[in-house]
Design a protein around this motif. Structure first.
Motif, PDB file in Angstrom:
ATOM      1  N   THR A  89      44.669  34.652  41.681  1.00 51.92           N
ATOM      2  CA  THR A  89      43.444  35.417  41.891  1.00 51.92           C
ATOM      3  C   THR A  89      43.670  36.412  43.019  1.00 51.92           C
ATOM      4  O   THR A  89      44.235  36.060  44.057  1.00 51.92           O
ATOM      5  N   ARG A  90      43.254  37.654  42.799  1.00 54.01           N
ATOM      6  CA  ARG A  90      43.363  38.681  43.841  1.00 54.01           C
ATOM      7  C   ARG A  90      42.000  39.352  44.018  1.00 54.01           C
ATOM      8  O   ARG A  90      41.351  39.729  43.040  1.00 54.01           O
ATOM      9  N   LEU A  91      41.605  39.486  45.272  1.00 53.28           N
ATOM     10  CA  LEU A  91      40.335  40.113  45.612  1.00 53.28           C
ATOM     11  C   LEU A  91      40.582  41.222  46.626  1.00 53.28           C
ATOM     12  O   LEU A  91      41.093  40.962  47.724  1.00 53.28           O
TER      13      LEU A  91
ATOM     14  N   LEU B 262      34.567  33.862  46.047  1.00 53.21           N
ATOM     15  CA  LEU B 262      36.009  33.716  45.891  1.00 53.21           C
ATOM     16  C   LEU B 262      36.702  33.678  47.239  1.00 53.21           C
ATOM     17  O   LEU B 262      37.582  32.854  47.485  1.00 53.21           O
TER      18      LEU B 262
ATOM     19  N   THR C  64      44.938  37.271  48.290  1.00 54.08           N
ATOM     20  CA  THR C  64      45.507  36.640  47.105  1.00 54.08           C
ATOM     21  C   THR C  64      45.424  35.127  47.265  1.00 54.08           C
ATOM     22  O   THR C  64      45.558  34.606  48.372  1.00 54.08           O
TER      23      THR C  64
ATOM     24  N   VAL D 105      38.584  42.637  41.531  1.00 54.60           N
ATOM     25  CA  VAL D 105      39.111  41.296  41.259  1.00 54.60           C
ATOM     26  C   VAL D 105      39.966  41.305  39.999  1.00 54.60           C
ATOM     27  O   VAL D 105      39.570  41.877  38.977  1.00 54.60           O
ATOM     28  N   ASP D 106      41.124  40.675  40.076  1.00 54.81           N
ATOM     29  CA  ASP D 106      41.869  40.382  38.853  1.00 54.81           C
ATOM     30  C   ASP D 106      42.330  38.934  38.867  1.00 54.81           C
ATOM     31  O   ASP D 106      42.427  38.297  39.924  1.00 54.81           O
ATOM     32  N   LEU D 107      42.552  38.412  37.679  1.00 57.66           N
ATOM     33  CA  LEU D 107      42.969  37.032  37.489  1.00 57.66           C
ATOM     34  C   LEU D 107      44.266  37.017  36.699  1.00 57.66           C
ATOM     35  O   LEU D 107      44.490  37.865  35.834  1.00 57.66           O
TER      36      LEU D 107
END
Length: 323
Positions: free
Chosen positions: A154-156, A15, A172, A112-114
């Protein structure tokens, strides 16, 4: 469990690589500025349970966490026809603008969130006719109502653990799909990409974060001016302080988008704004927040007055994540 963590870590590295290399797909576009509309909402509402007002914090949703929210915004004079040499105004291209946003996010792993953001202009008015048609040469006013560019978010989290306290470093990667209407000032006409790196600190009653990033989007000349909206450096900072822990917060932030796109006849626009507000947890799962502020200059997107109101449903009864 080791196998699962290996997959998550591998996915996280992939990602991050895609977020860094993704903009290369946009760099082949021409530097010429089109005589067409663009997305006027440079500062979009953040998720109420992890962010501030328009600025995001470095927190991500925990694995299995979920947020669903709606936001309503109002902007006064976000786009004015103005002589850039004398500073004299020549009428409001957009006088009053009411917007709505649907936001949803889901934590797929501890790092991670989407999510997705769906914007729309509910109503806007203007006083002057300008050239914002895709083909150029047709004077008109922006559409009164229009859907905007849908964003996939997307956030990592690259540094920091799942616990609320401590230092966090998050990448992000919002990716915009051209579903909006450029002649309604709700879309860029092509895909857009707005990666940012956010550094934040979380404590029992305090959350603070600063971010820097780059915005990739097609260049467009702002009607009746020598300004160009296009690629830009983006930066911002936000803070939240819990007056009553897990119940009431005060919020503050500042945001800027420093344009780097130019044309033979135009220079980059640099919108900036500052906002203050508050957040209240109504129940274990419902959060409301409201804020107001003003643009710090007369660039497109720097409103004379801006207000935001957000209602968020949190899928976990633990309260706002990270604050």
């Amino acid at each position: 469990m080791p196998t699962t963590m290996a997959v998550v870590n591998s996915g996280g590295r992939t990602l991050a690589l895609l977020a860094l290399l993704g903009p290369l797909t946009l760099l082949g576009t021409s530097n010429a500025a089109f005589a067409a509309g663009f997305d006027l909402d440079f500062f979009k509402p953040a998720a109420a349970s992890t962010g501030y007002l328009s600025e995001e914090s470095a927190r991500v949703l925990p694995a299995g966490g979920m947020d669903v929210g709606i936001a309503f915004g109002y902007s006064r004079q976000p786009l004015v026809r103005r002589d850039q040499f004398t500073g004299q105004g020549g009428g409001d291209i957009v006088n009053d603008r009411f917007t709505g946003f649907f936001n949803a996010a889901f934590g797929i792993a501890d790092r991670v969130d989407l999510g997705v953001r769906v914007p729309a202009v509910l109503q806007q008015t203007g006083d002057v006719d300008v050239d914002i048609s895709e083909g150029g040469g047709i004077l008109q006013r922006p559409r009164a109502r229009a859907f905007g560019d849908v964003e996939l978010l997307t956030r990592l989290r690259m540094v920091g653990g799942p616990e609320a306290s401590g230092f966090h470093l998050t990448l992000t990667a919002p990716f915009g799909i051209p579903t909006g209407a450029p002649d309604g000032l709700t879309g860029n006409g092509t895909v857009s990409f707005r990666p940012r790196v956010i550094a934040g600190w979380e404590a029992h009653r305090l959350s603070a974060a600063a971010s820097v990033g780059y915005e990739f989007r097609r260049s467009a000349e702002v009607p009746s001016s020598n300004l160009v909206v296009g690629n830009a450096l983006a930066a911002g900072a936000g803070i939240a302080y819990a007056v009553i822990p897990w119940k009431i917060w005060i919020l503050g932030e500042a945001s800027a988008s420093v344009g780097v796109s130019q044309s033979e006849s135009g220079v980059s626009a640099i919108p900036a704004q500052a906002m203050l507000g508050g957040r209240v947890v109504l129940t274990d799962r419902v959060i409301i927040q409201a804020g107001a502020g003003t643009g710090l200059n007369h660039a497109p997107g720097s409103s004379r007055f801006r207000a935001l109101f957000t209602v968020t449903y949190v899928g976990s009864p633990a309260g706002p994540h990270g604050h």
